[in-house]
Design a protein around this motif. Structure first.
Motif, short mmCIF file in Angstrom:
data_model
loop_
_atom_site.label_atom_id
_atom_site.label_comp_id
_atom_site.label_asym_id
_atom_site.label_seq_id
_atom_site.Cartn_x
_atom_site.Cartn_y
_atom_site.Cartn_z
N GLN A 133 0.83 -1.20 0.00
CA GLN A 133 0.00 0.00 0.00
C GLN A 133 0.87 1.25 0.00
N PRO A 134 0.48 2.29 -0.74
CA PRO A 134 1.25 3.55 -0.71
C PRO A 134 1.34 4.10 0.71
N LYS A 135 2.44 4.73 1.02
CA LYS A 135 2.66 5.27 2.36
C LYS A 135 2.23 6.73 2.43
N LYS A 136 1.77 7.13 3.59
CA LYS A 136 1.38 8.52 3.85
C LYS A 136 1.52 8.80 5.34
N ALA A 193 4.97 -1.72 11.44
CA ALA A 193 5.86 -1.32 10.35
C ALA A 193 6.52 0.01 10.65
N GLY A 194 5.73 0.96 11.12
CA GLY A 194 6.29 2.26 11.46
C GLY A 194 7.17 2.22 12.68
N ILE A 195 6.72 1.52 13.72
CA ILE A 195 7.50 1.45 14.96
C ILE A 195 8.86 0.82 14.72
N SER A 196 8.89 -0.28 13.96
CA SER A 196 10.18 -0.92 13.68
C SER A 196 11.07 0.00 12.86
N GLY A 197 10.48 0.81 11.99
CA GLY A 197 11.26 1.79 11.22
C GLY A 197 11.83 2.87 12.12
N TYR A 242 8.34 -4.91 5.24
CA TYR A 242 8.37 -3.49 5.59
C TYR A 242 9.61 -2.82 5.00
N TYR A 243 10.68 -3.59 4.87
CA TYR A 243 11.96 -3.10 4.31
C TYR A 243 12.34 -4.06 3.19
#
Length: 212
Positions: free
Chosen positions: A106-109, A120-124, A176-177
């Motif tokens: 999915q596109p990110k925003k 996904a965000g937390i691990s980033g 995620y990566y």
């Protein structure tokens, strides 16, 4: 007379034990220790938001390890002496298999609320913090003049690299990566760009004649 003696005591120079740091080193060490605190505080903030048990396990292991290394780093910086505990080696868990290639996602925003914060965000965020700390430790280690503090900083660089790789592997496993690859022909071409030196180089003579 008592007040005069008290003033004399207060104006005595600090013990030489605490004077074995350079000026630039002091600023670097404050930045390093503040950076470690920032990582620990951010991990604490992330913890209630983590949903995946595997990511939670990574966060907890890395938090506890960083806290232990922060404590001994702060100790040796304050005393200028060998810390009471030895630096440790971080051992990540799981496999080191990397998945190559791209799959549609999915596109990110930007998140619209805290409800949008996912693993996904937390691990980033975790990966970014650890990579920043690894760079800071490396740059600071080559500026520190106190031999003990320099060794303590240098010994931690590999640990932060290992922690960053552990988070990357988690992200990569969950897509995620993602890791794209070049075409096979391009890979082969770039792999063959460099070859080992064929022998001992003939260095030019030094005209100064060395030390007299």
């Amino acid at each position: 007379m008592q007040n005069q003696n008290q003033n004399q005591v207060n104006t005595q120079p600090p013990a030489m034990l605490n004077r074995n740091h350079g000026g630039h080193e002091m600023f670097d060490m404050h930045e390093v220790l503040s950076g470690m605190i920032s990582v620990l505080d951010q991990f604490m903030i992330y913890r209630p938001l983590v949903q995946d048990k595997e990511l939670l396990s990574i966060l907890d292991r890395q938090y506890n390890f960083i806290l232990s290394q922060y404590n001994l780093t702060a100790e040796c910086f304050t005393t200028g002496q060998k810390p009471s505990q030895e630096t440790s080696t971080y051992m990540m868990q799981g496999t080191t298999q990397v998945n190559y290639g791209l799959t549609p996602t999915q596109p990110k925003k930007p998140n619209q609320s805290l409800n949008d914060v996912k693993d996904a965000g937390i691990s980033g965020y975790m990966l970014g913090l650890i990579k920043t700390c690894a760079s800071l430790l490396t740059m600071s280690a080559v500026e520190v003049v106190n031999p003990v503090v320099r060794r303590v900083l240098a010994s931690q660089v590999q640990n932060y690299i290992e922690m960053a790789y552990e988070i990357f592997l988690y992200q990569n496993k969950h897509a995620y990566y993602q890791v794209p690859q070049l075409a096979t022909s391009d890979i082969q071409l770039m792999l063959n760009t460099y070859i080992p030196s064929p022998g001992n180089p003939q260095l030019p003579n030094n005209s100064s004649g060395g030390l007299q």
